[in-house]
Design an enzyme around this catalytic site. Structure first.
Site, mmCIF file in Angstrom:
data_model
loop_
_atom_site.group_PDB
_atom_site.id
_atom_site.type_symbol
_atom_site.label_atom_id
_atom_site.label_comp_id
_atom_site.label_asym_id
_atom_site.label_seq_id
_atom_site.Cartn_x
_atom_site.Cartn_y
_atom_site.Cartn_z
ATOM 1 N N SER A 109 4.473 5.064 9.721
ATOM 2 C CA SER A 109 4.978 5.121 11.277
ATOM 3 C C SER A 109 5.660 4.172 12.291
ATOM 4 O O SER A 109 5.290 4.369 13.508
ATOM 5 C CB SER A 109 3.015 4.512 10.743
ATOM 6 O OG SER A 109 2.224 4.728 10.243
ATOM 7 N N HIS A 460 1.811 8.612 2.717
ATOM 8 C CA HIS A 460 1.289 10.065 3.873
ATOM 9 C C HIS A 460 1.253 11.095 3.265
ATOM 10 O O HIS A 460 2.281 11.559 1.643
ATOM 11 C CB HIS A 460 2.112 9.109 5.121
ATOM 12 C CG HIS A 460 2.130 8.031 5.210
ATOM 13 N ND1 HIS A 460 2.986 7.435 6.319
ATOM 14 C CD2 HIS A 460 1.330 7.361 5.325
ATOM 15 C CE1 HIS A 460 2.640 5.963 6.163
ATOM 16 N NE2 HIS A 460 1.420 6.336 5.612
#
Ligand SMILES: *[C@@H]1O[C@H](CO)[C@@H](O)[C@H](O)[C@H]1NC(C)=O
Ligand SMILES: *[C@@H]1O[C@H](CO)[C@@H](O)[C@H](O)[C@H]1NC(C)=O
Ligand SMILES: *[C@@H]1O[C@H](CO)[C@@H](O)[C@H](O)[C@H]1NC(C)=O
Ligand SMILES: *[C@@H]1O[C@H](CO)[C@@H](O)[C@H](O)[C@H]1NC(C)=O
Ligand SMILES: *[C@@H]1O[C@H](CO)[C@@H](O)[C@H](O)[C@H]1NC(C)=O
Ligand SMILES: [Zn+2]
Length: 534
Positions: A109, A460
């Site tokens: 992120s 992820h």
């Protein structure tokens, strides 16, 4: 975008649905045709985007969006919920986004947030600096050279009010990418900066209150009392940063604003948030949890408790709408990601639906004529929607009914802690895994979906995510984009920052001389080239 009025569309849709049943070809022929008419009626909106609201569903991959669409419909008792849509799925423009970091196929992120908000892709784990800075390596000269400006800074320079709302700590990777520059996303408070790097950068929390553009933000809502030095750590889940310099940055922030004549206040719970009014306050910092905020399903909704993403966002909007030059607001649904990391599929879907209600509220508070609303994600997760479950089957249920084949769930993760919950530890076991349909706590929000690879935190996913847009220049989102393009498109539509002039002339060009100039110019050049060559 000038689509047929909503009511007309609904009436048409209703007429379509009542005319034929889903088994009949007429149903699909009519549906296809009415959607075609809708698409053909679209006109590009080339107004100035005075306001821009950017939603980031952290970890909201396409499987999450599809599953949330079905989940929401099923919660509402809708028959055949697969045909429903989340509000952003009705937006006129959609693009796909390549999320890789400069150094990673599957991103984090910090790297993706930096791409979205600064227009520059970078390494995994670094915030607001380009990829010349390796993660965790602090060379003051290099960091300075690599420092990036964000859309917040561009907007502030053009006189817009700015702010962000998140359900994570305000110093976490996504929000910090809007204001900080750091070789490491975890350097959120002074205690986390290693010896040797302390003279190189400030901790992220300090950057928020001391540096541009952080200190000029008018709204800062989220969790993170601990890195901001307001209280001791008592929060859930993730490890948190605890200041050792005794500073209370929330207090300092309020004093800094007040000394500049900005009426500021600091709030910690629902009761205090409810007392915020645009008439009395110009700048508000709200920190509602020591660490990340709690899942919407678990938060205390009373006056001592914490607000929903929706409440924080509508309060933020009322404060930012005061500015004469418009505003830029970033809203992060940050717990979609946290839930996925735990294989909590139900919670991830609930958080996605909570963000949808927030998008809906924002649409109701703004006009399509002057406000660009963008909904995107930073990256995906490993949750997949698989098997051949029957139409209308519980999206959180089993993928098939056969007693002859091994049972598995429609929503399965590639990895994560759910693996361990599903291990059959019996000494006389006949199978490696437990029968998931027989697990007693399936409907618990903390029930972990199955993952074949056991790791503490699910990872992820690296496939493309989507970007949905409505309002001025929403048509800039169309095709497959590199993630850093999002900042460039916002700069153009809002006419601030490096591309401020690029969307300016489009309107006159489309209706006047410009549209004819191109073919004529091309012909002249072509003729010139031919003559020269001959
Ligand atoms: C943190 O907790 C300790 C022990 O309960 C207390 O003495 C201290 O005052 C607390 N610090 C803050 C900033 O609340
Ligand atoms: C939050 O939203 C709910 C529902 O719209 C509303 O009833 C409540 O007063 C709001 N709370 C705050 C603190 O704004
Ligand atoms: C199993 O069969 C029932 C009854 O026909 C149906 O409701 C359910 O959706 C089916 N489940 C799957 C996974 O197909
Ligand atoms: C099975 O054993 C592993 C290793 O001790 C443990 O982590 C896991 O929670 C156990 N699973 C169940 C369902 O009891
Ligand atoms: C659900 O059940 C599994 C296995 O029976 C157990 O390991 C796990 O801790 C339970 N989870 C919750 C949230 O109760
Ligand atoms: Zn994550």
């Amino acid at each position: 975008m000038r689509c047929p009025p909503l009511l007309l569309t609904l009436v048409l849709a209703l007429a379509t649905y009542t005319a034929a049943t889903i088994e009949e070809k007429d149903y699909w022929m009519n549906l296809g045709r009415s959607h075609l008419e809708h698409v053909l009626s679209k006109q590009p909106n080339t107004n100035l985007a005075k306001n821009v609201i950017l939603f980031v569903g952290d970890g909201m991959g396409l499987a999450t969006v599809t599953a949330a669409r079905i989940f929401k419909g099923q919660q509402q008792g809708m028959e055949g919920a697969e045909k429903g849509s989340l509000v952003w799925e009705t937006f006129p423009d959609v693009g796909l986004v390549k999320t890789y970091n400069v150094d990673k196929q599957v991103p984090d992120s910090a790297g993706t947030g930096t791409a979205i908000f600064t227009g520059v892709k970078t390494n995994m784990g670094v915030v607001g600096v380009d990829a010349r800075v390796p993660k965790g390596k602090c060379d003051a000269t290099q960091v300075k050279k690599a420092s990036l400006d964000s859309i917040m800074q561009w907007a502030q320079a053009s006189g817009k009010l700015t702010g962000f709302v998140t359900t994570t700590r305000v110093t976490h990777a996504t929000p910090s990418s809007t204001y900080a520059r750091s070789p490491h996303r975890e350097w959120e408070c002074n205690a986390k900066i290693p010896i040797g790097a302390t003279n190189c950068v400030k901790d992220i929390a300090r950057q928020l209150i001391e540096d541009e553009p952080g200190r000029n933000l008018r709204v800062i809502f989220g969790g993170g009392l601990s890195p901001m030095g307001v209280a001791n750590y008592t929060g859930p889940d993730e490890e948190v940063c605890k200041r050792t310099d005794g500073r209370n940055l929330a207090d300092e922030w309020v004093r800094d604003k007040e000394s500049a004549g900005v009426r500021a206040t600091f709030v910690r719970n629902n009761g205090e948030l409810a007392r915020v009014t645009p008439g009395e306050h110009d700048a508000v910092m709200g920190l509602f949890a020591t660490n990340h905020m709690e899942y919407d399903a678990e938060r205390d909704q009373g006056p001592e408790g914490s607000p929903s993403l929706l409440n924080m966002t509508t309060t933020a909007m009322r404060l930012l709408q005061k500015g004469p030059n418009g505003f830029l607001l970033m809203v992060e649904g940050g717990l979609i990601d946290q839930a996925h990391h735990q294989n909590y599929a139900r919670l991830a879907l609930m958080e996605t639906v909570g963000m949808e209600a927030t998008v809906q509220a924002v649409l109701e508070m703004t006009s399509r004529e002057d406000t660009l609303v963008i909904v995107t994600a930073d990256h995906s997760h490993t949750m997949t929607m698989n098997g051949y479950p029957a139409r209308g089957n519980d999206i959180l249920g089993m993928a098939h009914n056969s007693t002859k084949k091994q049972l598995f769930e429609t929503l399965t993760y590639a990895n994560g802690p759910g693996h361990y919950d599903h291990l059959n530890n019996a000494t006389d076991r006949s199978s490696v895994y437990l029968d998931p349909s027989q697990m007693a706590n399936r409907s618990d929000i903390h029930y972990r979906h199955f993952a074949p690879i056991g790791i503490k935190s699910e990872t992820h996913g690296g496939e493309d995510i989507a970007v949905y847009a409505i309002g001025p220049f929403s048509h800039l989102f169309n095709g497959v984009h590199e993630q850093n393009y999002i900042a460039h498109a916002i700069s153009c539509a809002g006419q601030f920052g490096p591309n401020a002039d690029m969307c300016k002339s489009t309107k006159s060009a489309a209706s006047g001389f410009g549209s004819k100039a191109h073919p004529i110019a091309i012909m002249l050049i072509f003729t010139f080239v031919r003559i020269t060559l001959l």
